[in-house]
Motif scaffolding. Structure first.
Motif, mmCIF file in Angstrom:
data_model
loop_
_atom_site.group_PDB
_atom_site.id
_atom_site.type_symbol
_atom_site.label_atom_id
_atom_site.label_comp_id
_atom_site.label_asym_id
_atom_site.label_seq_id
_atom_site.Cartn_x
_atom_site.Cartn_y
_atom_site.Cartn_z
ATOM 1 N N PHE A 77 49.146 47.871 94.671
ATOM 2 C CA PHE A 77 48.801 46.591 94.044
ATOM 3 C C PHE A 77 49.742 45.486 94.508
ATOM 4 O O PHE A 77 49.299 44.387 94.864
ATOM 5 N N THR A 78 51.051 45.783 94.525
ATOM 6 C CA THR A 78 52.039 44.786 94.944
ATOM 7 C C THR A 78 51.781 44.337 96.376
ATOM 8 O O THR A 78 51.809 43.145 96.689
ATOM 9 N N ARG A 79 51.495 45.284 97.244
ATOM 10 C CA ARG A 79 51.204 44.970 98.649
ATOM 11 C C ARG A 79 49.967 44.072 98.750
ATOM 12 O O ARG A 79 49.978 43.053 99.450
ATOM 13 N N ARG A 80 48.920 44.415 98.016
ATOM 14 C CA ARG A 80 47.692 43.620 98.061
ATOM 15 C C ARG A 80 47.906 42.240 97.463
ATOM 16 O O ARG A 80 47.398 41.246 97.989
ATOM 17 N N ARG A 82 50.675 40.522 97.350
ATOM 18 C CA ARG A 82 51.460 39.726 98.307
ATOM 19 C C ARG A 82 50.545 39.115 99.363
ATOM 20 O O ARG A 82 50.737 37.980 99.789
ATOM 21 N N GLY A 83 49.535 39.873 99.779
ATOM 22 C CA GLY A 83 48.569 39.358 100.737
ATOM 23 C C GLY A 83 47.783 38.200 100.149
ATOM 24 O O GLY A 83 47.508 37.214 100.825
#
Length: 86
Positions: A77-80, A82-83
């Motif tokens: 979730f954090t990676r997405r 950030r995108g």
């Protein structure tokens, strides 16, 4: 939750299949909806706890470490997100 459920499963108190746990998950989800509709914050908290407990049981039935799965979901979730931010 996993420890508690593993202990009681040893004496036969367990769902027979992952599908049975999913049925219980559906039931608990309905109970969360009802608690939200009631406006009773304590009932919502109790039902969310029940929901989490059933999810931990599902993970146990499928031999998945629930904490590891949640950490991975948080990272994903954090990676997405950030995108999305960028």
């Amino acid at each position: 939750a996993r420890t508690i459920c593993s202990r009681v499963a040893k004496v036969g108190f367990d769902w027979p299949t992952p599908d049975a746990v999913l049925e219980k998950l559906d039931e608990e989800t309905r109970e969360v909806h009802a608690a939200i509709a009631s406006g009773d914050r304590e009932a919502v908290e109790d039902e969310i706890g029940d929901l989490l407990f059933v999810i931990a049981n599902l993970a146990r039935k499928l031999d998945v470490d629930a904490e590891t799965a949640l950490r991975r979901a948080n990272l994903k979730f954090t990676r997405r997100f950030r995108g999305v931010e960028s």
